[in-house]
Scaffold this active site. Structure first.
Site, short mmCIF file in Angstrom:
data_model
loop_
_atom_site.label_atom_id
_atom_site.label_comp_id
_atom_site.label_asym_id
_atom_site.label_seq_id
_atom_site.Cartn_x
_atom_site.Cartn_y
_atom_site.Cartn_z
CB ILE A 39 -0.94 0.02 1.22
CG1 ILE A 39 -1.87 -1.19 1.21
CG2 ILE A 39 -1.74 1.31 1.26
CD1 ILE A 39 -2.73 -1.30 2.44
CG ASP A 68 3.95 13.52 10.98
OD1 ASP A 68 4.06 14.67 10.52
OD2 ASP A 68 4.30 12.49 10.37
#
Length: 422
Positions: free
Chosen positions: A11, A127
């Site tokens: 992915i 983040d």
């Protein structure tokens, strides 16, 4: 991997790890497998950070987070088995076209829901960025999308029982993505949940405006801009598109340099955003001047804080509009409970709708301002009434006296003439 997962495809892959799409045997359920690169397992710092991410993911859960099925080890390699989420990242969506305003609001609300779940568990993401936001069922000009916040690799436990190995970041160490870092994060200061809210504000700004507020020629220049430069106004930056002033106010507060000036929680951010989009509530530093119209309000910088009392004020304004003018004016001047600024304790003081609250701000709805200004404009447009000064009317008894006096005088004259003629 792990003896019961078969890998179907990669992915995504980065410098530290890789994510696979796989299916579980024997039921065939699709999952996502996340692991660090095998050659990095010998790096104590990276290995401990990945273990910490696994520990953090075990302690948080929510419908806008990817569910952790299990954490296993395969020949010394730690693997996180996650719910497979199918859909593009927000980063991929923004590369093709900006979401509609209602979609941007909906995405941000769901991001706030994910942050709320993480913060409740004592976890700060640190983040948050479009690449870490997956949007299921996204299509232009459609609703029904679902957002998931992923990748807690840089997350930090700020309260609660920290799992072993969770304290890895030293003071003055800088982590994050420059375009989405809060000023205190850039300075290397201790961060809390408000750093995540800043990042969510940057993403909302980017979806609404079409670009991030700060993007320098280098990562350092971008980070310095977060600390030093004023955020470009969202309404002046979106070419050819109208950004409601209340929505712009929410964005600007989320991007305040001082963490104390931002929203105190993800829920507060979400509630303010909901009000800005659905109810168009605004709080201006002072009450709008007499005659201020909806068009005039478009040019006024607004600052919005939401409380339950604010919603009640809007409903009251709508009810007043439906009443006859005399009753409406009477209700407007009646005292009402002062609105609470979100995050402050309830106050028992009473105030009038037209008077400033203790914080120096006055709650107004655009609709109510329009009603009042239209009434005032209508009053000013009428000609001044003509004032006549008249003598008070004579009393009825005075008229009778003078009539009798005249009759008597005429009678005396006639009698005098008659006597003279003889």
């Amino acid at each position: 991997m792990g003896g019961r997962y078969l890998i179907d495809a990669v992915i995504g892959e980065g410098a530290f790890g890789v994510v696979y799409r796989a299916h579980r045997e024997p039921d065939g359920e699709r999952v996502a497998l996340k692991s660090i690169h095998r050659h990095l397992c010998s790096d104590p710092q990276i290995f401990k950070r990945f273990q910490r991410e696994a520990d953090i993911l075990k302690r948080i859960e929510g419908q806008h987070l990817a569910k952790v099925h299990e954490i296993l080890e395969d020949n010394g390699l730690v693997i996180i088995v996650l719910e497979y989420v199918e859909g593009p990242s927000l980063e991929a969506i923004l590369k093709t076209s900006a979401p509609e305003l209602d979609q941007a609001v909906e995405i941000t609300l769901q991001v706030c829901a994910a942050l709320g779940a993480a913060h409740a568990a004592g976890v700060v993401h640190r983040d948050l960025k479009p690449a870490n936001v997956i949007v299921e069922r996204f299509a232009p000009r459609t609703t029904g999308l679902r957002v998931r916040v992923v990748d807690f690799g840089l997350a930090k436990v700020v309260h609660g029982d920290a799992a072993p190995g969770t304290v890895l970041t030293q003071r003055d160490m800088i982590f994050g993505t420059p375009e989405y870092m809060a000023p205190e994060q850039v300075r290397g200061d201790e961060v809390d949940l408000r750093a995540d809210l800043y990042a969510a504000g940057v993403m909302l700004y980017e979806m609404v405006v079409g670009k991030v507020p700060f993007s320098g020629k280098s990562a350092l220049a971008t980070m310095e801009a977060h600390v030093r430069d004023e955020v470009p106004h969202p309404r002046s930056s979106r070419g050819g598109h109208s950004v409601p002033p209340s929505l712009a106010a929410v964005i600007r507060r989320a991007l305040e340099k001082d963490p104390q000036a931002r929203y105190p929680s993800a829920r507060a951010f979400a509630e303010a955003l909901t009000a800005a989009w659905s109810e168009r509530l605004v709080i201006t530093p002072n009450a709008p001047a007499a005659g201020t119209s909806i068009q005039d309000l478009e040019t006024i910088d607004t600052e919005l804080n939401l409380a339950e009392d604010a919603r009640a004020a809007v409903k009251a304004a709508e009810a007043i509009q439906a009443l006859p003018t005399t009753k409406a004016l009477a209700m407007v001047t009646a005292p009402v409970a002062a609105p609470r600024i979100l995050g402050d304790p309830p106050k028992a003081a009473k105030t009038k709708l037209s008077e400033p609250d203790p914080a120096g701000t006055t709650l107004r709805s655009a609709k109510n301002d329009a009603i009042e200004s239209s009434r005032e404009g209508a009053i000013r447009s009428r000609p001044a009434p003509e004032i006549r000064i008249e003598d008070p009317p004579p009393r009825p008894g005075g008229k009778i006296f003078w009539i009798l006096a005249i009759v008597v005088a005429i009678a005396c004259i006639l009698v005098g003439i008659w006597i003279g003629s003889r």
